[in-house]
Design a protein around this motif. Sequence first.
Motif, short mmCIF file in Angstrom:
data_model
loop_
_atom_site.label_atom_id
_atom_site.label_comp_id
_atom_site.label_asym_id
_atom_site.label_seq_id
_atom_site.Cartn_x
_atom_site.Cartn_y
_atom_site.Cartn_z
N GLU A 103 25.36 -49.33 102.29
CA GLU A 103 25.85 -50.65 101.88
C GLU A 103 25.50 -50.92 100.42
O GLU A 103 26.35 -51.35 99.64
N LEU A 129 28.22 -51.25 97.47
CA LEU A 129 28.44 -52.46 96.67
C LEU A 129 28.43 -52.13 95.18
O LEU A 129 29.24 -52.68 94.41
N LEU A 152 31.76 -50.48 94.46
CA LEU A 152 32.83 -51.49 94.43
C LEU A 152 32.81 -52.26 93.11
O LEU A 152 33.85 -52.48 92.49
N THR A 173 39.95 -51.31 97.98
CA THR A 173 40.13 -51.36 99.44
C THR A 173 39.71 -50.04 100.08
O THR A 173 39.03 -50.02 101.11
N ARG A 208 35.97 -49.80 100.14
CA ARG A 208 35.40 -50.69 101.17
C ARG A 208 35.55 -50.04 102.54
O ARG A 208 34.63 -50.09 103.36
N GLU A 209 36.69 -49.44 102.81
CA GLU A 209 36.90 -48.77 104.10
C GLU A 209 35.94 -47.60 104.27
O GLU A 209 35.38 -47.40 105.36
N ASP A 212 32.46 -49.00 104.98
CA ASP A 212 32.37 -49.49 106.35
C ASP A 212 32.28 -48.34 107.35
O ASP A 212 31.53 -48.40 108.32
#
Length: 166
Positions: free
Chosen positions: A53, A57, A60, A108, A111-112, A115
């Motif tokens: 995570e 971040l 991202l 996107t 982020r995928e 996750d």
Amino acid sequence: MAFIATALAVTSVAVGVYGAVKQSQGQKAQADQSAEQAEFNAEIAQENMIDVEERGLTALHDQRMMTIRNLSSVRAAGAASGVVVDQEGTSLQDSVVAMAEAGAIDVTRLRENIDREKRRAEVQGANFEAQADQFRISSAGQNPFLSGLSAGLNSASKNSDILFGT
């Protein structure tokens, strides 16, 4: 002669009891150790999830900043050339929109991936917890006293004619 047979039978029972107790103690200790290792592995999986995570971040943020820098460079280059930058229907505006969309797609996708990696670490941690629970159950099921008693009774019944003269 009967005394020697009885002594051997008693010794056999005692050795059987001792061996069963030691084996059960060893199995219990091994199950306890395995449970501790699985719990440790679960903690590491949790730490990995947090790390994914945090690194995600950062990635991202970096991707968003790169997209903004690229868009700013295109706008600045267009403005320096005397082109109206944000006017619809111009090829420069089309390029800016395409770049913004591509940047959004990259964000996107990141982020995928983040996750997915977090979920993988979470599932791994849950699997380790389940494994630890299984080892704890195995450990709780080990009773050296009962194992020794069972082995002793079994051996005594096999040697009952010698021990009890039946």
